[in-house]
Design an enzyme around this catalytic site. Structure first.
Site, PDB file in Angstrom:
ATOM      1  N   TYR A  69      65.703  45.381  53.313  1.00  0.00           N
ATOM      2  CA  TYR A  69      64.581  45.367  54.251  1.00  0.00           C
ATOM      3  C   TYR A  69      65.140  45.437  55.672  1.00  0.00           C
ATOM      4  CZ  TYR A  69      61.344  43.683  50.581  1.00  0.00           C
ATOM      5  OH  TYR A  69      60.562  43.547  49.460  1.00  0.00           O
ATOM      6  N   PHE A 218      52.170  44.071  46.345  1.00  0.00           N
ATOM      7  CA  PHE A 218      51.108  45.051  46.606  1.00  0.00           C
ATOM      8  C   PHE A 218      49.741  44.539  46.149  1.00  0.00           C
ATOM      9  CE2 PHE A 218      54.665  48.332  45.894  1.00  0.00           C
ATOM     10  CZ  PHE A 218      55.062  48.253  47.218  1.00  0.00           C
ATOM     11  N   GLY A 222      47.643  47.550  47.122  1.00  0.00           N
ATOM     12  CA  GLY A 222      47.212  48.346  45.983  1.00  0.00           C
ATOM     13  C   GLY A 222      47.983  49.647  45.894  1.00  0.00           C
ATOM     14  N   PRO A 231      42.558  52.954  53.026  1.00  0.00           N
ATOM     15  CA  PRO A 231      41.246  52.786  53.644  1.00  0.00           C
ATOM     16  C   PRO A 231      40.116  52.954  52.623  1.00  0.00           C
ATOM     17  CG  PRO A 231      42.632  54.247  54.956  1.00  0.00           C
ATOM     18  CD  PRO A 231      43.342  54.032  53.654  1.00  0.00           C
TER      19      PRO A 231
END
Length: 302
Positions: A69, A218, A222, A231
């Site tokens: 990361y 997630f 998702g 969105p």
């Protein structure tokens, strides 16, 4: 840095081996930039440090991170070290190995004998003498193949004292069986949230049966995955959110946490306001009818 003892949060706690964690934790992936992995604008360093410190103030004692990361100017592990060391006694830091990135950001996958170097890299960056929990993150190309060589190598590092507990990530039920035959597993970290497929629900149930933590990633994003939420949440999610005066992201987290007491959450953010919303989602209780309404958004079992 020290922290005052926290009362038990509304969601309760769970054990990662002999380590007790609050069920709402924090994912460090988004600390390094507006988009992870050097695709966006680097976050302000002081802002990221402030978010980490605020997370601990809000009762977070489980942080998920990885040496890979990082962006061109930020490293999640080094931000954690700068913000929180000396670490609170109850803070559990979970990391993951097998994937890696070279200084240019290009991805590579470690051979079993290279895992020690990845573990030691995390130890150096975090400023610790061992790692609390290390997940073996399985590459997509290996989802249906043996992980015994890599997990066996991690088990040896656990025996050597470099790692306290082991977990696995992005795995199938068969790979969980395989890992548990080699060494104790304390958690499984897989993608999961509203709309999850039957194969993902199977792993969640198996973890519950075996008393293992299931740590979904997630849960908010998702199908958007690293890019963030897609969105246009469904009207069902928005309707439940309106009923609770909450955001769709909070409802997604609340639904996920109500899958079982063994389910932990590690939502990631670089924004203090979103952090507070994520932690507050642990206090949202969805009714049986609301849970059923949202669960119906997932495809039925085959």
């Amino acid at each position: 840095m020290t922290s005052e003892p926290m009362t038990e949060p509304p969601t309760g706690t769970w054990q990662l081996g002999d380590l007790t964690v609050n069920r709402v934790g924090f994912g460090a992936m988004r600390l390094t930039g507006t988009e992870p992995f050097d695709r966006g604008v680097p976050r302000d360093r002081d802002t990221s440090i402030g978010v980490l410190r605020r997370a601990v103030e809000l009762g977070v004692n489980h942080i998920d991170t990885a040496a890979f990361y990082f962006s061109g100017t930020r490293s999640a592990n080094e931000l954690i070290n700068r913000a929180l060391a000396p670490y609170p006694k109850d803070l559990v830091i979970t990391t993951k190995v097998w994937p890696g990135r070279d200084p240019s950001g290009a991805w590579w996958w470690a051979d079993p004998e290279q895992l020690r170097g990845q573990v030691e890299e995390n130890i150096r960056q975090l400023g610790r003498d061992h790692l609390d929990v290390v997940n073996l993150r399985v590459p997509p190309s290996r989802r249906n193949k043996s992980i015994s060589e890599h997990f066996g190598a991690l088990a040896e590092l656990r025996d050597a004292g470099l790692i306290r507990h082991l977990g696995i990530s992005n795995v199938t039920s068969e790979q969980l069986h395989e890992a548990q035959a080699i060494a104790p597993v304390v958690c499984v970290q897989n993608p999961y949230g509203i709309g999850a497929a039957a194969k993902d629900r199977e792993v969640l149930r198996l973890c519950g049966d075996r008393g293992l933590a299931f740590v979904p990633f997630f849960a908010i994003a998702g199908s958007g995955r690293e890019a963030g939420p897609v969105p246009g949440d469904s009207e069902e999610v928005h309707a439940v959110a309106r009923a609770h005066g909450a955001s769709p992201a909070q409802i997604r987290l609340a639904w996920t946490l109500q899958q079982g007491p063994h389910v932990l959450a590690i939502p990631g953010t670089g924004n203090s306001h979103h952090l507070q919303q994520n932690v507050a989602a642990g206090a949202i209780h969805l009714s049986v009818q609301e849970m059923a309404r949202l669960t119906a958004l997932s495809p039925p079992d085959a």
